[in-house]
Design an enzyme around this catalytic site. Structure first.
Site, mmCIF file in Angstrom:
data_model
loop_
_atom_site.group_PDB
_atom_site.id
_atom_site.type_symbol
_atom_site.label_atom_id
_atom_site.label_comp_id
_atom_site.label_asym_id
_atom_site.label_seq_id
_atom_site.Cartn_x
_atom_site.Cartn_y
_atom_site.Cartn_z
ATOM 1 N N LYS A 1 -11.136 13.064 -12.579
ATOM 2 C CA LYS A 1 -12.438 12.381 -12.637
ATOM 3 C C LYS A 1 -12.936 12.286 -14.073
ATOM 4 O O LYS A 1 -13.987 11.718 -14.339
ATOM 5 C CB LYS A 1 -13.460 13.146 -11.796
ATOM 6 C CG LYS A 1 -13.157 13.135 -10.300
ATOM 7 C CD LYS A 1 -14.317 13.688 -9.535
ATOM 8 C CE LYS A 1 -13.954 14.222 -8.179
ATOM 9 N NZ LYS A 1 -13.706 13.201 -7.173
ATOM 10 N N CYS B 1 -17.345 12.850 1.770
ATOM 11 C CA CYS B 1 -17.106 14.297 1.922
ATOM 12 C C CYS B 1 -18.398 15.102 1.806
ATOM 13 O O CYS B 1 -18.398 16.231 1.286
ATOM 14 C CB CYS B 1 -16.060 14.811 0.931
ATOM 15 S SG CYS B 1 -14.474 14.007 1.064
ATOM 16 N N ASP C 1 -20.375 23.434 -9.581
ATOM 17 C CA ASP C 1 -19.369 22.424 -9.281
ATOM 18 C C ASP C 1 -19.615 21.264 -10.253
ATOM 19 O O ASP C 1 -20.571 20.506 -10.096
ATOM 20 C CB ASP C 1 -19.530 21.994 -7.818
ATOM 21 C CG ASP C 1 -18.614 20.835 -7.446
ATOM 22 O OD1 ASP C 1 -18.022 20.226 -8.353
ATOM 23 O OD2 ASP C 1 -18.506 20.532 -6.244
ATOM 24 N N GLN D 1 -18.694 16.124 -10.852
ATOM 25 C CA GLN D 1 -19.323 14.828 -11.142
ATOM 26 C C GLN D 1 -20.182 14.874 -12.397
ATOM 27 O O GLN D 1 -20.952 13.937 -12.639
ATOM 28 C CB GLN D 1 -20.185 14.383 -9.951
ATOM 29 C CG GLN D 1 -19.433 14.187 -8.654
ATOM 30 C CD GLN D 1 -18.520 12.959 -8.654
ATOM 31 O OE1 GLN D 1 -18.633 12.083 -9.513
ATOM 32 N NE2 GLN D 1 -17.597 12.904 -7.716
HETATM 33 N N1 C6P Z 1 -15.415 13.857 -4.791
HETATM 34 C C1 C6P Z 1 -15.742 11.519 -4.297
HETATM 35 O O1 C6P Z 1 -15.335 10.375 -4.052
HETATM 36 P P1 C6P Z 1 -11.183 17.271 -5.993
HETATM 37 O O2 C6P Z 1 -10.824 16.534 -4.744
HETATM 38 O O3 C6P Z 1 -10.784 18.717 -5.918
HETATM 39 O O4 C6P Z 1 -10.746 16.606 -7.246
HETATM 40 O O5 C6P Z 1 -12.801 17.242 -6.084
HETATM 41 C C2 C6P Z 1 -13.569 17.698 -5.024
HETATM 42 C C3 C6P Z 1 -15.014 17.482 -5.290
HETATM 43 C C4 C6P Z 1 -15.844 18.584 -5.428
HETATM 44 N N2 C6P Z 1 -17.138 18.443 -5.723
HETATM 45 C C5 C6P Z 1 -17.706 17.245 -5.886
HETATM 46 C C6 C6P Z 1 -19.156 17.157 -6.250
HETATM 47 C C7 C6P Z 1 -16.929 16.089 -5.759
HETATM 48 O O6 C6P Z 1 -17.504 14.898 -5.919
HETATM 49 C C8 C6P Z 1 -15.563 16.207 -5.423
HETATM 50 C C9 C6P Z 1 -14.718 14.992 -5.199
HETATM 51 C C10 C6P Z 1 -14.743 12.586 -4.648
HETATM 52 O O7 C6P Z 1 -16.941 11.795 -4.311
HETATM 53 C C11 C6P Z 1 -13.601 12.616 -3.691
HETATM 54 S S1 C6P Z 1 -14.074 13.183 -2.087
#
Ligand code: C6P
Length: 411
Positions: A231, A369, A205, A208
């Site tokens: 991001k 989350c 994943d 980040q």
């Molecule tokens: N974290 C945060 O504020 P999406 O929503 O599909 O673009 O990304 C999901 C996601 C998956 N893995 C990691 C490690 C993430 O950090 C995130 C998204 C944001 O930390 C929004 S919850």
């Protein structure tokens, strides 16, 4: 204080390219420290999206006409730019998705079809819900077993425990490269190597990580790498799933529809080749084009400098925050970057976040989350400041003063 710091590159000229950053909220200069949730966009990306809708709007892969061919060319050019950026061997290994969540769900559903009852999937204790729930759904559907690599009190994965979890029953390992809550940089290359020894595939994943460091999927040798466009200074609603061709070829389609077929009859449908097999329906065309431009923008930066600079920002923030009474950092791994999560004794993170907002400082509060991470630390949530290369040491000073002021108001 800010002037004493080494600034590896010209932050001010970078900031000028991000219009959102030069505004005021509540009459205060905006200090945007919520980059983990989403990053701001450089003007080139905003312009590319505007240009597409102003002059190029049309569907791709379908039309014989000029506009459609031009849009197809630009969309496919973006794929090529991203392929080169992550050093994927083949263009067809770069799938457009709607984001990290969609990429992980694609793998969980489609690769999941190849798994059987009793097969084991390993994730880690610091995963985002997007890298937990899809595997739980798969386990329910197929009777697979989910195992979790534990972490220590610093927020570091316990590699011995991981080694013990691995066996010939392990079919897939899915871990985050960098924790969105703790900032921990996980040893994903080693995690991948160990999984491969057992014949398991690995999904990283990258939500980040790709915005903070050089990512070379061949060097990591991961089988899948998922990230979100928004991001990484690109648009929302678009993302990438990299997958090794040999594995993607074996996987059944995830969704059916236009563009993913070779021939359709009522009796039988045959599928298109990669990447189209996994790209059913009209995609986010402007998003894909914008994401390509975001990666062209990133290619103009030295990512080693970016990584170094962001680490300096985070380290400085931690050092200064720790001077405040009742401060507790959540996530103190040796290898960490870009994220500073904290709580203050006796105060609710939400209250601190709300008061910071009124001072023009944007942070995130809550569980981010990652509810299991909160359970592990026995806290309701954290205040999280997450940095990007356009943040400055002066902004860190404003954050620290803002937190101090908030504490004094709440106590
Ligand atoms: N974290 C945060 O504020 P999406 O929503 O599909 O673009 O990304 C999901 C996601 C998956 N893995 C990691 C490690 C993430 O950090 C995130 C998204 C944001 O930390 C929004 S919850």
């Amino acid at each position: 204080m800010a002037e004493e710091k080494t600034i590896a590159f010209d932050v001010e000229s970078i900031r000028e390219q991000f219009p959102t950053l030069s505004q005021q909220v509540y009459g205060k200069d905006l200090v945007y420290l919520d980059n983990g949730a989403t990053s701001q966009k450089p003007k080139v990306v905003i312009d590319a999206i505007g240009h597409y809708y102003t002059l190029e709007n049309s569907n791709i892969h379908r039309g014989v006409h000029f506009l459609s061919q031009q849009a197809t060319e630009h969309y496919e050019h973006a794929r090529k730019v991203i392929q080169q950026y992550i050093n994927a061997p083949l263009e067809e290994e770069v799938l457009f998705t709607s984001g990290t969540t969609a990429g992980i769900n694609l793998v969980a559903f489609s690769y999941g079809e190849l798994l059987s009852e009793g097969d084991e999937i390993i994730i880690s204790a610091m995963e985002h819900h997007s890298n937990i729930v899809p595997w739980q759904i798969l386990c329910e559907r197929k009777g697979c077993i989910l195992k979790v690599i534990p972490m220590n009190e610093h927020g570091e994965l316990m590699m011995d425990a991981y080694s013990n979890l691995l066996s010939h029953r392990t079919k897939l390992v899915a871990v985050t490269h960098i924790s969105n809550t703790l900032g921990t940089i996980n040893p994903v290359k080693e995690i991948t190597r160990m999984a491969h020894e057992q014949g398991a595939v690995v999904l990283i994943d990258g939500a980040q990580s790709i915005q903070h460091m050089t990512v070379d999927v061949q060097e990591l040798d991961c089988d899948f790498y998922a990230f979100s466009g928004h991001k990484v200074f690109g648009p929302t609603g678009v993302g990438i799933l990299y997958g090794k061709k040999a594995i993607l070829d074996k996987m059944p389609p995830y969704q059916g529809g236009g563009d993913m077929i070779e021939k359709v009859t009522f009796e039988k449908t045959t599928y298109n080749g990669l990447p189209h097999k996994f790209e059913a329906g009209t995609p986010n065309i402007s998003g894909g084009i914008g994401l390509g431009v975001a990666f062209e923008f990133l290619s103009g930066l030295d990512m080693d400098e970016v990584e170094h600079y962001e680490k300096e920002l985070a380290t400085y923030a931690e050092k200064e925050l720790l001077k405040l009474d009742g401060m507790r950092l959540i996530g103190t791994a040796k290898e960490k970057t870009s994220v500073v999560s904290f709580i203050v004794e006796g105060l609710h993170p939400f209250d601190i976040g709300t008061l910071l907002d009124k001072q023009g400082i944007a942070v995130r509060t809550g569980h981010h989350c990652t509810q299991p991470v909160m359970d592990f630390f026995k806290i309701p949530g954290t205040v999280r400041a997450s940095f990007a290369f356009y943040n400055t040491m002066a902004e860190v000073d404003i954050l620290v003063k803002g937190v101090e002021r908030s504490i004094n108001m709440l106590r």
